[in-house]
Scaffold this active site. Structure first.
Site, mmCIF file in Angstrom:
data_model
loop_
_atom_site.group_PDB
_atom_site.id
_atom_site.type_symbol
_atom_site.label_atom_id
_atom_site.label_comp_id
_atom_site.label_asym_id
_atom_site.label_seq_id
_atom_site.Cartn_x
_atom_site.Cartn_y
_atom_site.Cartn_z
ATOM 1 N N ARG A 41 35.100 41.729 37.938
ATOM 2 C CA ARG A 41 36.364 40.994 38.001
ATOM 3 C C ARG A 41 36.406 39.980 36.850
ATOM 4 O O ARG A 41 35.378 39.334 36.554
ATOM 5 C CB ARG A 41 36.512 40.227 39.319
ATOM 6 C CG ARG A 41 36.894 41.084 40.516
ATOM 7 C CD ARG A 41 38.343 41.579 40.453
ATOM 8 N NE ARG A 41 38.699 42.367 41.616
ATOM 9 C CZ ARG A 41 38.575 43.683 41.732
ATOM 10 N NH1 ARG A 41 38.111 44.395 40.707
ATOM 11 N NH2 ARG A 41 38.930 44.305 42.837
ATOM 12 N N GLU A 81 45.604 39.385 34.133
ATOM 13 C CA GLU A 81 45.933 40.791 33.878
ATOM 14 C C GLU A 81 47.417 41.003 34.093
ATOM 15 O O GLU A 81 47.963 40.485 35.081
ATOM 16 C CB GLU A 81 45.111 41.686 34.815
ATOM 17 C CG GLU A 81 43.621 41.583 34.513
ATOM 18 C CD GLU A 81 42.744 42.453 35.414
ATOM 19 O OE1 GLU A 81 43.289 43.188 36.254
ATOM 20 O OE2 GLU A 81 41.527 42.400 35.263
ATOM 21 N N HIS A 89 41.788 47.605 33.141
ATOM 22 C CA HIS A 89 41.421 47.655 34.573
ATOM 23 C C HIS A 89 41.598 49.081 35.149
ATOM 24 O O HIS A 89 42.429 49.298 36.036
ATOM 25 C CB HIS A 89 42.234 46.638 35.392
ATOM 26 C CG HIS A 89 41.559 46.293 36.686
ATOM 27 N ND1 HIS A 89 41.713 45.082 37.312
ATOM 28 C CD2 HIS A 89 40.719 47.025 37.481
ATOM 29 C CE1 HIS A 89 41.006 45.070 38.431
ATOM 30 N NE2 HIS A 89 40.395 46.239 38.551
HETATM 31 P P1 NAP Z 1 28.565 45.878 46.483
HETATM 32 O O1 NAP Z 1 27.979 47.181 46.898
HETATM 33 O O2 NAP Z 1 28.884 44.865 47.532
HETATM 34 O O3 NAP Z 1 27.597 45.227 45.402
HETATM 35 C C1 NAP Z 1 27.679 43.906 44.987
HETATM 36 C C2 NAP Z 1 26.278 43.442 44.582
HETATM 37 O O4 NAP Z 1 26.376 42.130 44.028
HETATM 38 C C3 NAP Z 1 25.292 43.372 45.743
HETATM 39 O O5 NAP Z 1 24.113 44.014 45.369
HETATM 40 C C4 NAP Z 1 25.057 41.881 45.949
HETATM 41 O O6 NAP Z 1 23.719 41.647 46.375
HETATM 42 C C5 NAP Z 1 25.314 41.322 44.554
HETATM 43 N N1 NAP Z 1 25.777 39.930 44.549
HETATM 44 C C6 NAP Z 1 26.778 39.386 45.277
HETATM 45 N N2 NAP Z 1 26.915 38.075 45.001
HETATM 46 C C7 NAP Z 1 25.961 37.788 44.082
HETATM 47 C C8 NAP Z 1 25.563 36.597 43.423
HETATM 48 N N3 NAP Z 1 26.180 35.437 43.645
HETATM 49 N N4 NAP Z 1 24.542 36.661 42.544
HETATM 50 C C9 NAP Z 1 23.885 37.829 42.327
HETATM 51 N N5 NAP Z 1 24.206 38.997 42.937
HETATM 52 C C10 NAP Z 1 25.234 38.968 43.800
HETATM 53 O O7 NAP Z 1 29.924 46.096 45.684
HETATM 54 P P2 NAP Z 1 30.351 47.359 44.788
HETATM 55 O O8 NAP Z 1 31.004 48.385 45.616
HETATM 56 O O9 NAP Z 1 29.189 47.746 43.934
HETATM 57 O O10 NAP Z 1 31.500 46.666 43.889
HETATM 58 C C11 NAP Z 1 31.192 45.565 43.048
HETATM 59 C C12 NAP Z 1 32.463 44.951 42.468
HETATM 60 O O11 NAP Z 1 33.008 45.812 41.476
HETATM 61 C C13 NAP Z 1 33.618 44.774 43.466
HETATM 62 O O12 NAP Z 1 33.501 43.556 44.187
HETATM 63 C C14 NAP Z 1 34.859 44.791 42.594
HETATM 64 O O13 NAP Z 1 35.266 43.487 42.282
HETATM 65 C C15 NAP Z 1 34.377 45.499 41.315
HETATM 66 N N6 NAP Z 1 35.106 46.766 41.078
HETATM 67 C C16 NAP Z 1 35.908 46.873 39.969
HETATM 68 C C17 NAP Z 1 36.567 48.068 39.703
HETATM 69 C C18 NAP Z 1 37.428 48.215 38.486
HETATM 70 O O14 NAP Z 1 38.451 48.881 38.547
HETATM 71 N N7 NAP Z 1 37.054 47.651 37.349
HETATM 72 C C19 NAP Z 1 36.427 49.156 40.563
HETATM 73 C C20 NAP Z 1 35.618 49.019 41.679
HETATM 74 C C21 NAP Z 1 34.951 47.821 41.921
HETATM 75 P P3 NAP Z 1 23.317 40.306 47.194
HETATM 76 O O15 NAP Z 1 24.340 40.160 48.284
HETATM 77 O O16 NAP Z 1 21.937 40.592 47.661
HETATM 78 O O17 NAP Z 1 23.374 39.192 46.220
#
Ligand code: NAP
Length: 338
Positions: free
Chosen positions: A243, A272, A291
């Site tokens: 993000r 955006e 995006h």
């Molecule tokens: P996820 O499975 O929840 O993974 C997020 C990871 O971040 C977890 O391993 C979490 O581990 C870690 N994390 C959370 N807060 C943190 C912090 N403060 N410091 C360090 N690590 C942290 O989510 P996902 O499905 O992979 O998606 C991730 C993000 O990608 C989404 O939230 C979304 O914003 C973005 N996204 C963007 C697009 C796009 O179109 N560009 C598409 C899909 C997703 P811990 O909780 O152990 O810290």
């Protein structure tokens, strides 16, 4: 059609790919046949009598919207990220928030890798050179040198679903995997990705590529700023498909301009669409996409399936496929899942 389900009013904020109309046909459905975002005031007026909303990233579901929607039981977002929704407020009001993880993981990891390869090997720069008829020598040994991938360290910030899918791809390219999460993975999972845990600072210091996959929260807002960028190697690249506001764009611009780091590839921005006067547009060590992390046909269809099923299940008193705020049940409105 049951009497109770047909009486429930549902808003779908725009046309989304996927079988949404079909899945939600049992409800009193306001499906906007429109590909433009609703304005905030339009959204506020439309949610007043709704029991369910299917929305996405541009729809800001804040306290004002939640307060206006007196009957609301569920906000189903067509995305995995839910930073556009005030989840705390929804929970207090007994409103379920659901999202669409998993189905978009591969597509987003693919785009991350396209950006990583693109910035490392100067793909867009080369394309522009050819298209603009500026390619002069047939082949030249020092022409357009980029960075190798094999043997380089990829630092994954956020080793969750997408982070792990990026790690899988990187292993195929012979890269070494470092990662940082707040919670360390099990030894077994670390072994399966040949991944080595690092503190946040150490990850920044050691990585040749830093790829961001954490959610946007109060804790991660501007986590990448002048101080943290200063810890990265001069030869390193920053990639983000997470993000926009996780990165302080002003600080990134300064770092790229002064070549404090080698380059950046971004799919997401603080604002955006990216404003036409954004200083980022004046740089040549940058690669930008609008995006499109999950923008692949099959993926977007599946996101529609999941978002519609989540919403329908909540209104029918069933367990949704993906619930963000389990605690909403404590605050009443909906009965426990059947
Ligand atoms: P996820 O499975 O929840 O993974 C997020 C990871 O971040 C977890 O391993 C979490 O581990 C870690 N994390 C959370 N807060 C943190 C912090 N403060 N410091 C360090 N690590 C942290 O989510 P996902 O499905 O992979 O998606 C991730 C993000 O990608 C989404 O939230 C979304 O914003 C973005 N996204 C963007 C697009 C796009 O179109 N560009 C598409 C899909 C997703 P811990 O909780 O152990 O810290």
């Amino acid at each position: 059609m049951t009497r109770s389900s047909s009486a429930k009013k549902v808003l779908v904020t725009r046309t989304f790919p996927g079988p949404i109309k079909e899945t939600l046909s049992q409800f009193d459905l306001n499906y906007r046949e429109n590909d433009e975002n609703l304005s905030y005031s339009e959204l506020k007026a439309l949610v007043k009598d709704k029991h369910g909303i299917l929305c996405s990233i541009p729809d800001r579901i804040d306290t004002g919207i939640l307060a206006a929607a007196k009957n609301l039981q569920v906000v189903s977002t067509y995305s995995v990220g839910y930073d556009h929704i005030n989840v705390e407020e929804a929970t207090k009001r007994g409103i379920a928030v659901t999202n669409t993880p998993d189905v978009l993981t591969d597509a987003t990891a693919d785009l991350t890798f396209a950006l990583l390869l693109g910035i490392a090997r100067r793909v867009a720069e080369g394309h522009n050179l050819v298209i603009q008829k500026r390619w002069k020598d047939a082949w030249s040994p020092k022409f357009m040198l980029g960075s190798d991938l094999a043997g380089k360290k990829l630092g994954i910030l956020g080793m969750g679903r997408i982070g792990k899918a990026v790690a899988k791809r990187a292993l195929g390219f012979g890269m070494k995997i470092l990662y940082h999460n707040r919670t360390r993975l099990s030894k077994k999972e670390e072994r399966s990705f040949s991944a080595n845990y690092r503190s946040f600072d150490q990850l920044l210091k050691e990585s040749d590529f830093v790829s961001i996959h954490i959610p946007l929260t109060e804790e991660t807002y501007h986590l990448i700023n002048a101080n943290t960028i200063a810890k990265m190697k001069k030869s390193s690249f920053l990639i983000s498909t997470a993000r926009g506001p996780i990165i302080d764009e002003g600080a990134l611009f300064e770092a790229l301009k002064k070549k404090r780091i080698a380059g950046a590839a971004l799919d997401v921005f603080e604002k955006e669409p990216l404003p036409a006067d954004s200083p980022l547009l004046s740089l040549n060590n940058i690669l930008l996409t609008p995006h499109i992390g999950s923008a692949a046909e099959g993926t977007r269809y599946k996101m529609g399936e999941v978002a519609a099923k989540n919403l329908a299940n909540i209104l029918l008193g069933k367990k949704p496929l993906h619930l963000v705020n389990r605690d909403y049940l404590k605050h009443g409105k909906s009965a426990k899942f059947s």
